[in-house]
Design an enzyme around this catalytic site. Sequence first.
Site, mmCIF file in Angstrom:
data_model
loop_
_atom_site.group_PDB
_atom_site.id
_atom_site.type_symbol
_atom_site.label_atom_id
_atom_site.label_comp_id
_atom_site.label_asym_id
_atom_site.label_seq_id
_atom_site.Cartn_x
_atom_site.Cartn_y
_atom_site.Cartn_z
ATOM 1 N N CYS A 1 38.050 34.544 43.280
ATOM 2 C CA CYS A 1 38.891 35.099 42.344
ATOM 3 C C CYS A 1 38.960 33.904 41.543
ATOM 4 O O CYS A 1 39.715 34.182 39.757
ATOM 5 C CB CYS A 1 39.508 36.764 42.518
ATOM 6 S SG CYS A 1 38.959 38.141 42.322
ATOM 7 N N GLU B 1 44.443 43.632 41.450
ATOM 8 C CA GLU B 1 43.317 42.498 41.611
ATOM 9 C C GLU B 1 42.139 41.908 41.189
ATOM 10 O O GLU B 1 41.316 42.469 41.641
ATOM 11 C CB GLU B 1 43.690 41.395 42.748
ATOM 12 C CG GLU B 1 43.796 40.466 42.158
ATOM 13 C CD GLU B 1 43.526 39.529 43.847
ATOM 14 O OE1 GLU B 1 42.764 38.529 44.240
ATOM 15 O OE2 GLU B 1 44.770 38.867 44.329
ATOM 16 N N SER C 1 39.147 48.534 35.625
ATOM 17 C CA SER C 1 39.152 48.978 33.653
ATOM 18 C C SER C 1 39.204 50.334 34.509
ATOM 19 O O SER C 1 39.446 51.255 33.899
ATOM 20 C CB SER C 1 38.426 48.630 32.784
ATOM 21 O OG SER C 1 38.825 48.685 31.242
ATOM 22 N N GLU D 1 33.388 34.883 34.144
ATOM 23 C CA GLU D 1 33.893 34.349 35.303
ATOM 24 C C GLU D 1 32.053 34.684 36.128
ATOM 25 O O GLU D 1 31.216 35.404 35.995
ATOM 26 C CB GLU D 1 34.253 35.325 36.649
ATOM 27 C CG GLU D 1 34.708 35.134 37.429
ATOM 28 C CD GLU D 1 35.578 36.715 38.282
ATOM 29 O OE1 GLU D 1 36.568 36.048 39.293
ATOM 30 O OE2 GLU D 1 35.001 37.506 38.242
ATOM 31 N N LYS E 1 37.927 51.557 51.046
ATOM 32 C CA LYS E 1 36.411 51.214 51.176
ATOM 33 C C LYS E 1 35.773 49.766 50.291
ATOM 34 O O LYS E 1 36.401 49.751 49.696
ATOM 35 C CB LYS E 1 35.884 52.860 49.574
ATOM 36 C CG LYS E 1 34.411 51.456 48.456
ATOM 37 C CD LYS E 1 33.608 51.916 49.589
ATOM 38 C CE LYS E 1 32.442 51.664 48.787
ATOM 39 N NZ LYS E 1 32.261 50.896 48.494
ATOM 40 N N THR F 1 36.670 42.654 36.961
ATOM 41 C CA THR F 1 37.486 43.265 35.591
ATOM 42 C C THR F 1 37.126 44.813 34.796
ATOM 43 O O THR F 1 37.415 45.758 34.585
ATOM 44 C CB THR F 1 38.046 42.114 34.072
ATOM 45 O OG1 THR F 1 39.077 40.746 35.202
ATOM 46 C CG2 THR F 1 39.208 42.738 33.798
ATOM 47 N N ASP G 1 27.308 38.140 58.206
ATOM 48 C CA ASP G 1 27.136 39.599 56.421
ATOM 49 C C ASP G 1 27.712 38.642 55.502
ATOM 50 O O ASP G 1 27.294 39.561 54.276
ATOM 51 C CB ASP G 1 28.510 40.102 57.069
ATOM 52 C CG ASP G 1 28.279 41.496 55.952
ATOM 53 O OD1 ASP G 1 27.196 41.678 55.832
ATOM 54 O OD2 ASP G 1 28.863 42.296 56.302
#
Length: 503
Positions: free
Chosen positions: A294, A260, A244, A393, A185, A240, A99
């Site tokens: 992350c 996180e 936000s 990132e 979710k 991020t 997956d």
Amino acid sequence: MSIAIPCRQLFIDGEWREPVKKKRIPVINPSTEQIIGDIPAATAEDVEVAVDAARRALARNKGRDWASASGAHRAKYLRAIAAKITLRKSELAKLEAIDCGKPLDEAAQDIDDVAGCFEYYADLAEGLDAKQKAPVSLPMETFKCHVLKEPIGVVGLITPWNYPLLMATWKVAPALAAGCAAFLKPSDLASVTCLELAEVCKEVGLPPGVLNILTGLGLEAGAPLASHPHVDKIAFTGSTATGSKIMSAAAQIVKPVTLELGGKSPILVFEDVDLDRAAEWTIFGIFWTNGQICSATSRLLVQESIATEFLDRLVKWCKNIKISDPMEEGCRLGPVVSAGHHEKVMKFISTAESEGATILCGGARPQHLTKGYFVEPTIITDVTTSMQIWREEVFGPVLCVKTFSTEDEAIELANDTQYGLGAAVISKDLDRCERVTKALQAGIVWVNCSQPSFSQAPRGGNKCSGFGRELGEWGLENFLSVKQVTQYISDDPWGWYQSPLKL
């Protein structure tokens, strides 16, 4: 080695339910680019049904069935879930690998951690019973005070695709241990094992509505949670930018959130290290989970005096990594999760090269793999602090490198980022490790290692990497509210106002 994707529906109120709009999303194996199944796609209409089910679960039998039941009662269900997960480990690991693309050996370790996390929070749930009515010392003998810890209510749990079942468990297990009713979710890019968690909950007889699992697109199934007036808290792991937006939506109705978020974590390698040991931890810190963590230590800061030799050693270690279909024995690097993500990672690499950086190794699709979203383990040098590859990132198997001469310079470079999730320091000098640890602006610091994570230890970030802590006792506290109960115990009148009886 083939395995079929089970055909599931949404899990609402303890039952499988077809989405209101009957939509489904294809499941694509990132190793083969083939459609191997599909998952249900929830929308806001399904969210409404699930939230109603969760609220009924909390209120059922005046809360005695779950929310106000003993922690020991809830712990029995958590342990039953752990046992079922263990029995299905082989199947779940294979489903995870096809997956999201992580190597099968790694997926199997994740499933062990899933079972262990449910067991751990079962212990903490039992411990809650002894902590209820904890006394508070007061300066006045005419009062006594105690504290109650109560479930915060209905919680929305939004989780990513890189650790589909494990990161879901990091939220689900403490939420259930606390007595909350939860709405999970998972990411639309990897939801298969989360739907199997629903089947496990059904098998162990978890009370209806206590855990509802809705797969679907973020805007259609995730966004309605953040602004829903009957969802009492949101816990989110992801980018991020999305974090936000969730925080902004939740703020409109003063809903608490735990976030996180993204990262661009540094690993500092000093000149006194064992080169091979440091090289292995460096590549583990970035290429574990195909570079899609992350907290990946994706910015290597290496002391100038050993840089040439260390990078040469690092390249040799990278070339020894087995890149293959995740189901193949010995695989240590699989594909990134999707075609879109593959394109993003490759664009980061090409942009870095166009800006003057050097591709020391990797930077392309492995020649022996013509299908799948594979990227070679990539090391990029001659990087400047202004480059996109250094500051943003990437979320892929890409390590960018800078050198430093002094400890202070290393710390300054490490902290020169908007993120603050993880950091690592590699040195035989433990006094130096302690100094650097204190100076690094991160929620997690690894010393002479990178990336280990344990259910017992807190995890979370600073700055744009979010706030709040998961795992450990901190993870349980996320889902509890604290109620102060103060009682006047004197037989004497309070006496602040003059009694009308004495007039």
